[in-house]
Design a protein around this motif. Structure first.
Motif, mmCIF file in Angstrom:
data_model
loop_
_atom_site.group_PDB
_atom_site.id
_atom_site.type_symbol
_atom_site.label_atom_id
_atom_site.label_comp_id
_atom_site.label_asym_id
_atom_site.label_seq_id
_atom_site.Cartn_x
_atom_site.Cartn_y
_atom_site.Cartn_z
ATOM 1 N N LYS A 160 86.940 54.991 -26.272
ATOM 2 C CA LYS A 160 86.304 54.577 -25.021
ATOM 3 C C LYS A 160 87.343 54.631 -23.906
ATOM 4 O O LYS A 160 88.340 53.925 -23.934
ATOM 5 C CB LYS A 160 85.757 53.155 -25.153
ATOM 6 C CG LYS A 160 85.054 52.661 -23.906
ATOM 7 C CD LYS A 160 84.532 51.245 -24.108
ATOM 8 C CE LYS A 160 83.907 50.700 -22.844
ATOM 9 N NZ LYS A 160 83.491 49.313 -23.029
ATOM 10 N N ASP A 198 88.452 51.430 -29.195
ATOM 11 C CA ASP A 198 87.640 50.946 -28.073
ATOM 12 C C ASP A 198 88.419 49.961 -27.209
ATOM 13 O O ASP A 198 87.843 49.281 -26.368
ATOM 14 C CB ASP A 198 86.355 50.310 -28.576
ATOM 15 C CG ASP A 198 86.598 49.041 -29.385
ATOM 16 O OD1 ASP A 198 87.775 48.740 -29.703
ATOM 17 O OD2 ASP A 198 85.627 48.344 -29.686
ATOM 18 N N GLY A 235 88.000 49.102 -23.738
ATOM 19 C CA GLY A 235 88.318 50.482 -23.401
ATOM 20 C C GLY A 235 89.795 50.682 -23.101
ATOM 21 O O GLY A 235 90.548 49.732 -22.914
#
Length: 123
Positions: A113, A75, A80
């Motif tokens: 992500k 992530d 992200g």
């Protein structure tokens, strides 16, 4: 005002014979995870022949996703993994558009992500 740190970025190298995907830490320039068709373990799973296709790009994305999970970075540490699609497709040429998207979609499908910088969308 909220400041979004774009710490981790996906950088791609696509040639006729090879596909390499790196996640780079923008703070220090270090590669934190990588996957490539050059690797023996990957090279033996598919036949690129004279050129690598979208299937090879998908496998590179899947392997990179697993390596990011091992590092705890799937992530981007909550922020992200950023990719500028216009830049990546632009420098690879339009004929590699499907390979770029194959890597990105494989990452996304494996729980990473992804933040598209050209539109600012989270996918």
């Amino acid at each position: 005002m909220v400041v979004v740190m774009k710490r981790y970025a996906l950088k791609l190298f696509i040639s006729l014979k090879y596909i390499t995907a790196n996640v780079v830490d923008r703070n220090n320039g270090n590669i934190v995870a990588t996957a490539s068709t050059v690797e023996h373990a990957l090279k033996s799973t598919f036949e690129c022949g004279r050129s690598c296709n979208a299937k090879a790009a998908t496998i590179v994305g899947e392997v990179l996703a697993r390596r990011l999970k091992v590092e705890g970075l799937e992530d981007g540490q909550g922020r992200g993994i950023h990719i500028d699609m216009n830049k990546e497709v632009g420098k690879k040429g339009l004929k590699n558009h499907t390979k770029v998207w194959a890597v990105v979609n494989a990452l996304k499908d494996n729980g990473v992500k992804i933040i598209l910088e050209d539109r600012g969308d989270n996918i």
